[in-house]
Design a protein around this motif. Structure first.
Motif, PDB file in Angstrom:
ATOM      1  N   VAL A   1       2.488 -11.545 -22.663  1.00 36.59           N
ATOM      2  CA  VAL A   1       3.546 -12.283 -23.358  1.00 36.59           C
ATOM      3  C   VAL A   1       4.786 -12.387 -22.469  1.00 36.59           C
ATOM      4  CG1 VAL A   1       5.028 -12.336 -25.393  1.00 36.59           C
ATOM      5  CG2 VAL A   1       2.677 -11.542 -25.607  1.00 36.59           C
ATOM      6  N   ALA A   2       5.163 -11.281 -21.828  1.00 37.63           N
ATOM      7  CA  ALA A   2       6.332 -11.288 -20.952  1.00 37.63           C
ATOM      8  C   ALA A   2       6.129 -12.219 -19.762  1.00 37.63           C
ATOM      9  CB  ALA A   2       6.630  -9.869 -20.463  1.00 37.63           C
ATOM     10  N   SER A   3       4.927 -12.227 -19.194  1.00 42.51           N
ATOM     11  CA  SER A   3       4.645 -13.082 -18.048  1.00 42.51           C
ATOM     12  C   SER A   3       4.717 -14.558 -18.421  1.00 42.51           C
ATOM     13  CB  SER A   3       3.264 -12.757 -17.472  1.00 42.51           C
ATOM     14  OG  SER A   3       3.226 -11.450 -16.944  1.00 42.51           O
ATOM     15  N   ILE A   4       4.251 -14.890 -19.612  1.00 44.31           N
ATOM     16  CA  ILE A   4       4.347 -16.277 -20.071  1.00 44.31           C
ATOM     17  C   ILE A   4       5.810 -16.693 -20.196  1.00 44.31           C
ATOM     18  CG2 ILE A   4       3.968 -17.763 -22.092  1.00 44.31           C
ATOM     19  CD1 ILE A   4       1.281 -16.275 -22.463  1.00 44.31           C
ATOM     20  N   GLY A   5       6.636 -15.814 -20.748  1.00 41.48           N
ATOM     21  CA  GLY A   5       8.065 -16.114 -20.841  1.00 41.48           C
ATOM     22  C   GLY A   5       8.712 -16.255 -19.483  1.00 41.48           C
ATOM     23  N   PHE A   6       8.320 -15.376 -18.542  1.00 42.09           N
ATOM     24  CA  PHE A   6       8.893 -15.461 -17.197  1.00 42.09           C
ATOM     25  C   PHE A   6       8.483 -16.750 -16.501  1.00 42.09           C
ATOM     26  CE2 PHE A   6       8.579 -14.840 -12.624  1.00 42.09           C
ATOM     27  CZ  PHE A   6       9.883 -14.484 -12.331  1.00 42.09           C
ATOM     28  N   LEU A   7       7.214 -17.136 -16.625  1.00 36.04           N
ATOM     29  CA  LEU A   7       6.755 -18.379 -16.006  1.00 36.04           C
ATOM     30  C   LEU A   7       7.528 -19.580 -16.533  1.00 36.04           C
ATOM     31  CD1 LEU A   7       2.877 -17.968 -15.843  1.00 36.04           C
ATOM     32  CD2 LEU A   7       4.422 -18.294 -13.916  1.00 36.04           C
ATOM     33  N   SER A   8       7.770 -19.595 -17.827  1.00 34.65           N
ATOM     34  CA  SER A   8       8.538 -20.697 -18.410  1.00 34.65           C
ATOM     35  C   SER A   8       9.933 -20.748 -17.802  1.00 34.65           C
ATOM     36  CB  SER A   8       8.619 -20.535 -19.927  1.00 34.65           C
ATOM     37  OG  SER A   8       7.331 -20.531 -20.500  1.00 34.65           O
ATOM     38  N   THR A   9      10.584 -19.590 -17.701  1.00 34.33           N
ATOM     39  CA  THR A   9      11.917 -19.532 -17.117  1.00 34.33           C
ATOM     40  C   THR A   9      11.900 -19.957 -15.660  1.00 34.33           C
ATOM     41  OG1 THR A   9      12.503 -17.710 -18.595  1.00 34.33           O
ATOM     42  CG2 THR A   9      13.879 -18.021 -16.649  1.00 34.33           C
ATOM     43  N   LEU A  10      10.914 -19.459 -14.917  1.00 33.60           N
ATOM     44  CA  LEU A  10      10.813 -19.786 -13.496  1.00 33.60           C
ATOM     45  C   LEU A  10      10.734 -21.285 -13.276  1.00 33.60           C
ATOM     46  CD1 LEU A  10      10.235 -19.010 -10.503  1.00 33.60           C
ATOM     47  CD2 LEU A  10       7.819 -18.917 -11.129  1.00 33.60           C
ATOM     48  N   LEU A  11       9.895 -21.946 -14.059  1.00 35.64           N
ATOM     49  CA  LEU A  11       9.675 -23.362 -13.824  1.00 35.64           C
ATOM     50  C   LEU A  11      10.761 -24.243 -14.415  1.00 35.64           C
ATOM     51  CD1 LEU A  11       5.889 -23.027 -14.235  1.00 35.64           C
ATOM     52  CD2 LEU A  11       7.030 -23.883 -12.207  1.00 35.64           C
ATOM     53  N   VAL A  12      11.492 -23.732 -15.389  1.00 37.12           N
ATOM     54  CA  VAL A  12      12.635 -24.482 -15.905  1.00 37.12           C
ATOM     55  C   VAL A  12      13.723 -24.588 -14.839  1.00 37.12           C
ATOM     56  CG1 VAL A  12      14.593 -24.311 -17.501  1.00 37.12           C
ATOM     57  CG2 VAL A  12      12.258 -24.107 -18.356  1.00 37.12           C
ATOM     58  N   VAL A  13      13.936 -23.551 -14.060  1.00 37.71           N
ATOM     59  CA  VAL A  13      15.028 -23.542 -13.091  1.00 37.71           C
ATOM     60  C   VAL A  13      14.594 -24.007 -11.707  1.00 37.71           C
ATOM     61  CG1 VAL A  13      16.195 -21.672 -14.316  1.00 37.71           C
ATOM     62  CG2 VAL A  13      14.667 -21.126 -12.414  1.00 37.71           C
ATOM     63  N   THR A  14      13.312 -24.315 -11.521  1.00 34.34           N
ATOM     64  CA  THR A  14      12.830 -24.742 -10.205  1.00 34.34           C
ATOM     65  C   THR A  14      13.043 -26.239 -10.009  1.00 34.34           C
ATOM     66  OG1 THR A  14      11.124 -23.028 -10.205  1.00 34.34           O
ATOM     67  CG2 THR A  14      10.825 -24.861  -8.684  1.00 34.34           C
ATOM     68  N   PRO A  15      13.654 -26.663  -8.915  1.00 32.56           N
ATOM     69  CA  PRO A  15      13.803 -28.100  -8.650  1.00 32.56           C
ATOM     70  C   PRO A  15      12.439 -28.772  -8.514  1.00 32.56           C
ATOM     71  CG  PRO A  15      15.206 -26.799  -7.189  1.00 32.56           C
ATOM     72  CD  PRO A  15      14.297 -25.838  -7.886  1.00 32.56           C
ATOM     73  N   GLU A  16      12.363 -30.031  -8.909  1.00 38.37           N
ATOM     74  CA  GLU A  16      11.089 -30.741  -8.912  1.00 38.37           C
ATOM     75  C   GLU A  16      10.461 -30.797  -7.530  1.00 38.37           C
ATOM     76  OE1 GLU A  16       9.238 -35.056 -10.322  1.00 38.37           O
ATOM     77  OE2 GLU A  16      11.398 -34.753 -10.195  1.00 38.37           O
ATOM     78  N   ASP A  17      11.277 -30.963  -6.495  1.00 35.26           N
ATOM     79  CA  ASP A  17      10.723 -31.121  -5.152  1.00 35.26           C
ATOM     80  C   ASP A  17      10.248 -29.800  -4.549  1.00 35.26           C
ATOM     81  OD1 ASP A  17      13.706 -30.711  -5.093  1.00 35.26           O
ATOM     82  OD2 ASP A  17      13.257 -30.383  -2.970  1.00 35.26           O
ATOM     83  N   ARG A  18      10.480 -28.657  -5.235  1.00 40.03           N
ATOM     84  CA  ARG A  18      10.052 -27.366  -4.698  1.00 40.03           C
ATOM     85  C   ARG A  18       9.047 -26.655  -5.580  1.00 40.03           C
ATOM     86  NH1 ARG A  18      15.270 -24.063  -2.280  1.00 40.03           N
ATOM     87  NH2 ARG A  18      16.322 -25.816  -1.253  1.00 40.03           N
ATOM     88  N   VAL A  19       8.586 -27.292  -6.640  1.00 35.05           N
ATOM     89  CA  VAL A  19       7.778 -26.571  -7.616  1.00 35.05           C
ATOM     90  C   VAL A  19       6.508 -25.987  -6.993  1.00 35.05           C
ATOM     91  CG1 VAL A  19       6.583 -28.655  -8.419  1.00 35.05           C
ATOM     92  CG2 VAL A  19       6.766 -26.681  -9.921  1.00 35.05           C
TER      93      VAL A  19
END
Length: 455
Positions: free
Chosen positions: A322-340
């Motif tokens: 559950v924690a990893s799913i939340g972290f992944l969501s946060t990680l990808l929300v703040v990642t610029p599109e050109d660096r995903v």
């Protein structure tokens, strides 16, 4: 109003694509070393296949992220699928003919690992264009639940098919990859980085994802402590439990029960995640997961019970998922599109690099100190990690994206409008097991050796 995931055609296609691919890869992960063992009688050669695959993944993970930021992502996934189909076809034909040379097996395992390193970050980028931000946690949980379920049944099905005929698991994998390729080909959404990455092997591009992660104190702390430290220590913990409750190899019942509970915990966490909104409570989940692992190590140091060990490890794995799913969501929300692609590969690299060493450390501690002291030392390492996650100001403050200017789309690789093309969308974990945090102690014999299966 955003389209529900159940009505999102492209998400359903990508979900099914991953289902077919992961099921096939899990069957071959068990069947491939069994095939080598049957043909050569050498456990060393059988183990070599897994070692080569793991090394290939680690070496190509960062370049794969650069590739995913250079090429239109659906196109790149299709190319990887076709390459995997060719490799699996060659192996399947060889097995049906009665002989699979070791060189061919190693070539197929290496090719699958390399292609998967490119496929996974490309899948993140494509899903970013398919799933809107407010559905990120739900989508990630569905992908995680699917993968956890397949990893429970895949090896069983693969073993049963291998018992009938050694070529059947590879034939089933070929069919799964073919269906996966068809599903990806039917996806309408396109996804290309607005700003292209540079040379695949340039130092700047290989380290761009790591550099971005290092810029944000929250991401840096979570990946180093929860991804590296906790992953390493939990691997040592579960391997120690596996060895202790298997009575030194005399009985597999107790140790097998512990590992089964770990897998069940991962599945339970994926099923629970949509109801817990993990992206909104990520710090609390991280802290509770860490201290649950500490408690588990402490209990196992004094209470020798496979039932208790299995249940406690299942709880830890459930919370971690559950924690990893939340972290992944946060990680990808703040990642610029050109660096995903590069950021996803960098995060997976950091979380995976210690995975082979946890069981090794657990075995060494058990041999040198005995069960109680081994659990005690592992518990101390877990306690240090838990204390850092509880007290670190960077974890308290959360992730704040660095300022970045607007980037114009490339003229030669424009992004075709998808269902949510107006807003850059984070992608759910195409390979949610690559998220930081505790994982199973014993890695798969050949990790997705013969083809992409990251979705």
């Amino acid at each position: 109003m955003a389209t529900p995931l159940s009505s999102n055609r492209d998400f359903r296609l990508l979900w099914m694509s991953g289902l077919f691919a992961v099921l096939g890869s899990q069957m071959s992960a068990l069947a491939l070393p069994l095939l080598i063992l049957k043909e050569t009688g050498s456990a060393v050669q059988a183990g070599t296949v897994g070692t080569v695959s793991i090394c290939a993944v680690l070496i190509t993970m960062l370049p794969g992220g650069v590739m995913a930021d250079r090429v239109e992502r659906r196109r790149l996934m299709r190319l990887c699928d076709v390459g995997s189909l060719l490799a699996v076809t060659a192996l399947t034909v060889a097995v049906w003919n009665g002989h699979a040379p070791m060189a061919l097996v190693l070539l197929v395992a290496t090719a699958g690992a390399v292609l998967n390193s490119v496929y996974a970050p490309a899948a993140f980028g494509l899903l970013r264009a398919v799933v809107p931000p407010d559905q990120m946690g739900q989508a990630t949980a569905r992908l995680q639940a699917r993968t956890a379920t397949v990893r429970l049944v895949g090896p069983l099905v693969g073993g049963a098919l291998f018992g009938i005929h050694e070529a059947l698991p590879f034939t089933a994998q070929f069919l799964g990859l073919f269906l996966s390729t068809v599903c990806v080909a039917l996806v309408r959404t396109r996804s290309a980085a607005r700003k292209k990455a540079g040379s695949v092997l340039s130092r700047d591009e290989l380290t761009a994802g790591l550099g971005f992660l290092w810029q944000l104190p929250y991401l840096r702390t979570v990946l180093l402590v929860f991804g590296l430290g906790m992953n390493f220590a939990f691997g040592a913990l579960t391997f120690t439990a596996l060895a202790v409750f298997s009575e030194g190899g005399r009985s597999g019942l107790g140790g097998g029960f512990v590992i089964t509970c770990v897998s069940a915990g991962a599945l339970a966490g994926a099923l629970l995640a949509p109801r817990l909104s993990p992206d909104r409570h990520i710090r609390a989940l991280l802290v509770v997961t860490c201290w649950s692992c500490v408690l588990t190590a402490g209990v196992l140091a004094w209470l020798s019970s496979p039932l208790v060990a299995g249940l406690l490890c299942a709880v830890c794995m459930c919370l971690s998922t559950v924690a990893s799913i939340g972290f992944l969501s946060t990680l990808l929300v703040v990642t610029p599109e050109d660096r995903v692609g590069r950021v996803q590969s960098a995060a997976s690299f950091l979380s995976s690099i210690v995975q082979p060493f946890g069981p090794l450390a657990g075995g060494a501690l058990l041999t040198a100190l005995g069960p109680r002291n081994a659990f005690g030392v592992v518990g101390a390492v877990l306690a240090v990690s838990a204390a850092v996650m509880t007290l670190a100001p960077s974890v308290r403050s959360g992730a704040v994206p660095p300022p970045s200017g607007p980037a114009a789309p490339d003229d030669d690789e424009a992004v075709a409008p998808g269902p949510h093309a107006a807003v850059p969308h984070p992608a759910p974990g195409a390979a949610a097991p690559d998220a930081p945090g505790p994982r199973k102690a014993a890695p798969r014999p050949v990790p997705d050796a013969a083809g992409p299966g990251a979705l």
